[in-house]
Design a protein around this motif. Sequence first.
Motif, PDB file in Angstrom:
ATOM      1  N   PRO A 281       0.911  -1.180   0.050  1.00 54.08           N
ATOM      2  CA  PRO A 281       0.105  -0.158  -0.001  1.00 54.08           C
ATOM      3  C   PRO A 281       0.867   1.141  -0.136  1.00 54.08           C
ATOM      4  N   ARG A 282       0.331   2.369  -0.715  1.00 53.44           N
ATOM      5  CA  ARG A 282       1.299   3.325  -0.498  1.00 53.44           C
ATOM      6  C   ARG A 282       0.806   4.496   0.365  1.00 53.44           C
ATOM      7  N   PHE A 283       1.358   3.906   1.639  1.00 53.19           N
ATOM      8  CA  PHE A 283       1.297   4.710   2.773  1.00 53.19           C
ATOM      9  C   PHE A 283       1.772   5.952   3.167  1.00 53.19           C
ATOM     10  N   TRP A 284       2.682   6.051   2.092  1.00 53.03           N
ATOM     11  CA  TRP A 284       3.380   7.325   2.134  1.00 53.03           C
ATOM     12  C   TRP A 284       2.642   8.618   1.491  1.00 53.03           C
ATOM     13  N   GLU A 285       1.538   7.924   0.847  1.00 52.61           N
ATOM     14  CA  GLU A 285       0.883   9.317  -0.152  1.00 52.61           C
ATOM     15  C   GLU A 285      -0.497   9.767   0.983  1.00 52.61           C
ATOM     16  N   MET A 286       0.116  10.500   1.904  1.00 51.46           N
ATOM     17  CA  MET A 286      -0.873  11.266   2.864  1.00 51.46           C
ATOM     18  C   MET A 286      -1.266  12.551   1.844  1.00 51.46           C
ATOM     19  N   PRO A 287      -2.596  13.033   2.187  1.00 55.16           N
ATOM     20  CA  PRO A 287      -3.196  14.283   1.766  1.00 55.16           C
ATOM     21  C   PRO A 287      -2.267  15.302   1.477  1.00 55.16           C
ATOM     22  N   SER A 288      -1.672  15.658   0.410  1.00 60.76           N
ATOM     23  CA  SER A 288      -0.689  16.802   0.004  1.00 60.76           C
ATOM     24  C   SER A 288      -0.961  17.772  -0.919  1.00 60.76           C
ATOM     25  N   ILE A 289      -0.629  18.865  -0.785  1.00 60.31           N
ATOM     26  CA  ILE A 289      -0.724  19.961  -1.691  1.00 60.31           C
ATOM     27  C   ILE A 289       0.621  20.809  -2.191  1.00 60.31           C
ATOM     28  N   GLU A 290       0.683  20.618  -3.344  1.00 57.68           N
ATOM     29  CA  GLU A 290       2.115  21.496  -3.907  1.00 57.68           C
ATOM     30  C   GLU A 290       1.825  22.812  -4.342  1.00 57.68           C
ATOM     31  N   ILE A 291       2.337  23.785  -3.965  1.00 58.56           N
ATOM     32  CA  ILE A 291       1.924  25.215  -4.723  1.00 58.56           C
ATOM     33  C   ILE A 291       3.143  25.920  -5.195  1.00 58.56           C
ATOM     34  N   GLU A 292       3.364  25.640  -6.486  1.00 59.93           N
ATOM     35  CA  GLU A 292       4.296  26.313  -7.243  1.00 59.93           C
ATOM     36  C   GLU A 292       4.387  27.858  -7.370  1.00 59.93           C
ATOM     37  N   CYS A 293       5.317  28.682  -6.925  1.00 56.75           N
ATOM     38  CA  CYS A 293       5.248  30.177  -6.815  1.00 56.75           C
ATOM     39  C   CYS A 293       6.569  30.257  -7.717  1.00 56.75           C
ATOM     40  N   GLU A 294       6.719  31.728  -8.228  1.00 60.10           N
ATOM     41  CA  GLU A 294       7.713  32.129  -9.043  1.00 60.10           C
ATOM     42  C   GLU A 294       9.025  31.755  -8.445  1.00 60.10           C
ATOM     43  N   LYS A 295       9.293  31.899  -7.044  1.00 66.35           N
ATOM     44  CA  LYS A 295      10.642  31.851  -6.643  1.00 66.35           C
ATOM     45  C   LYS A 295      10.848  30.469  -5.785  1.00 66.35           C
ATOM     46  N   ALA A 296       9.905  29.848  -5.528  1.00 61.33           N
ATOM     47  CA  ALA A 296      10.141  28.797  -4.736  1.00 61.33           C
ATOM     48  C   ALA A 296       8.828  27.901  -4.718  1.00 61.33           C
ATOM     49  N   THR A 297       9.035  26.489  -4.545  1.00 64.71           N
ATOM     50  CA  THR A 297       7.880  25.502  -4.533  1.00 64.71           C
ATOM     51  C   THR A 297       7.397  25.168  -2.999  1.00 64.71           C
ATOM     52  N   ILE A 298       6.288  25.329  -2.466  1.00 64.41           N
ATOM     53  CA  ILE A 298       5.882  24.924  -1.115  1.00 64.41           C
ATOM     54  C   ILE A 298       5.008  23.821  -1.220  1.00 64.41           C
ATOM     55  N   TYR A 299       5.676  22.515  -0.383  1.00 65.80           N
ATOM     56  CA  TYR A 299       4.835  21.390  -0.216  1.00 65.80           C
ATOM     57  C   TYR A 299       4.473  21.057   1.172  1.00 65.80           C
ATOM     58  N   PHE A 300       2.908  20.893   1.310  1.00 67.16           N
ATOM     59  CA  PHE A 300       2.436  20.610   2.502  1.00 67.16           C
ATOM     60  C   PHE A 300       1.834  19.196   2.474  1.00 67.16           C
ATOM     61  N   PHE A 301       2.725  18.489   3.273  1.00 66.08           N
ATOM     62  CA  PHE A 301       2.276  17.055   3.561  1.00 66.08           C
ATOM     63  C   PHE A 301       1.462  16.958   4.762  1.00 66.08           C
ATOM     64  N   ASN A 302       0.505  16.215   4.311  1.00 65.69           N
ATOM     65  CA  ASN A 302      -0.701  15.709   5.413  1.00 65.69           C
ATOM     66  C   ASN A 302      -1.250  17.061   5.749  1.00 65.69           C
ATOM     67  N   PHE A 303      -1.880  17.778   4.927  1.00 69.68           N
ATOM     68  CA  PHE A 303      -2.620  18.798   5.217  1.00 69.68           C
ATOM     69  C   PHE A 303      -3.921  18.482   5.900  1.00 69.68           C
ATOM     70  N   MET A 304      -4.298  17.658   5.638  1.00 66.98           N
ATOM     71  CA  MET A 304      -5.723  17.001   6.282  1.00 66.98           C
ATOM     72  C   MET A 304      -5.675  16.877   7.567  1.00 66.98           C
ATOM     73  N   MET A 305      -4.719  16.068   8.365  1.00 64.09           N
ATOM     74  CA  MET A 305      -4.763  16.061   9.643  1.00 64.09           C
ATOM     75  C   MET A 305      -3.331  16.139  10.202  1.00 64.09           C
ATOM     76  N   PRO A 306      -2.906  17.586  10.231  1.00 64.97           N
ATOM     77  CA  PRO A 306      -1.502  17.783  10.524  1.00 64.97           C
ATOM     78  C   PRO A 306      -1.164  17.842  11.740  1.00 64.97           C
ATOM     79  N   HIS A 307      -2.302  17.533  12.745  1.00 64.67           N
ATOM     80  CA  HIS A 307      -2.009  17.221  14.210  1.00 64.67           C
ATOM     81  C   HIS A 307      -1.324  16.038  14.482  1.00 64.67           C
ATOM     82  N   PHE A 308      -1.714  14.879  13.567  1.00 62.92           N
ATOM     83  CA  PHE A 308      -1.010  13.677  13.606  1.00 62.92           C
ATOM     84  C   PHE A 308       0.574  13.708  13.008  1.00 62.92           C
ATOM     85  N   TYR A 309       0.801  14.453  11.999  1.00 63.95           N
ATOM     86  CA  TYR A 309       2.161  14.544  11.513  1.00 63.95           C
ATOM     87  C   TYR A 309       2.083  15.107  10.348  1.00 63.95           C
TER      88      TYR A 309
END
Length: 401
Positions: A281-309
């Motif tokens: 199983p792809r346990f590493w695929e937590m709900p995530s969002i990648e936001i590409e900006c002009e100068k940097a890329t922001i990656y928020f891993f497990n945005f759905m339940m960040p209190h857990f990790y």
Amino acid sequence: MAMILQLSTFLHQFWYARQHAVAVKSPIALRMGVLSTAMINYAAIFKPAQTHPDVIIHAIASRDAKTAADEAKKYGIPKSYGSYQALLDDQEIEAVYISLPNGMHCEWAVKALQRGKHVLLEKPFTSNLEEAIELVKVAKEKGLILLEAFHWQFHPAAHFVDHLVASGRYGKILRTYSRMTTPAGTIPASDIRYKYDLAGGSLMDMGYVISSTRFFLGVGAPEEVTSARARVWPHDVSGKVDEAMEATLTFRSPMAPKSSGKVVSEIYSDMRRENVGWVIPRFWEMPSIEIECEKATIYFFNFMMPHFYHYVAVTDKKTGKTETFKHYRASDSGIPTKWGSRGEAWWSTYRYQLEAFVDKVRGREPVHWVSNEDSVDQMRTIDMVYEKSGLGKRRGTGQVM
């Protein structure tokens, strides 16, 4: 990973419940009722209410009286009812939490509002846009609080990422990609998520991919859904339940480059994500969002339940250097969030959400809020994706009053 994350949250809250005493209740605590005995209740309302001094779970209802009574006994709830309407008729109850199947949300939220109850309503808000508009109309007519439970938005980590994006230090947003998956075999075939008559489907269950996209772009519905492709659940007789959905949306956003004024966003939801080699199983695929900006890329891993990790990785495009942040409380990382000094590192997203809900009901200004207009735009977007995919929007119960 939705089911696995939910179980992880149960363990998270069980662990911290052992370390933190049950709150002494205020004499004017908000008395809440719960419609349904769904599994999510433990993490979403029972445990958060235990540590909130201004909330008492006063009653729970099921269509089966014994089921409701057993649940009440298990969690120390004073009253139980064998029908949803009987709970709504209880005049001691000021607000209700509704965790019924998707297709029943609008019908019972309307009935609750008509009985004078404030409503904390599980996502998705309704089955479709028309129901959402009608539900909001009733809430406004009654002058009552109605909140869609996109709990993740209330966590300091979400506000931290929002601060990074809105600060402008990384330039304008070029594109976003939000993903949420659950390994194949995790959700049983009998689950309500696969039932069209109950407004099932991966995009309905995993609307977080749209919610996160819109939240960080600071927008309503998209200008256009340029493409949408569904993978239909093969056992669905209606042929309209998506076990997976991928789509590309175009938003007009103040955070987009001035030259175009637009951001292209991709989303992907999958309730039966294929395992690696059919086994892993792809346990590493937590709900995530990648936001590409002009100068940097922001990656928020497990945005759905960040209190857990969770973690937030910011990669500079020029240097290739990546900085990593975690944000469980307002003081983390040295960057302010909306909560200020409020909240605890052990609070779940649901606990933060309940804090805001009580503030709003009691006439105080909540730190964060999901407006009814935002919920309408969420359903408008979901309908647009379903229509573009060819499956058509979800059908309601037809019992909106």
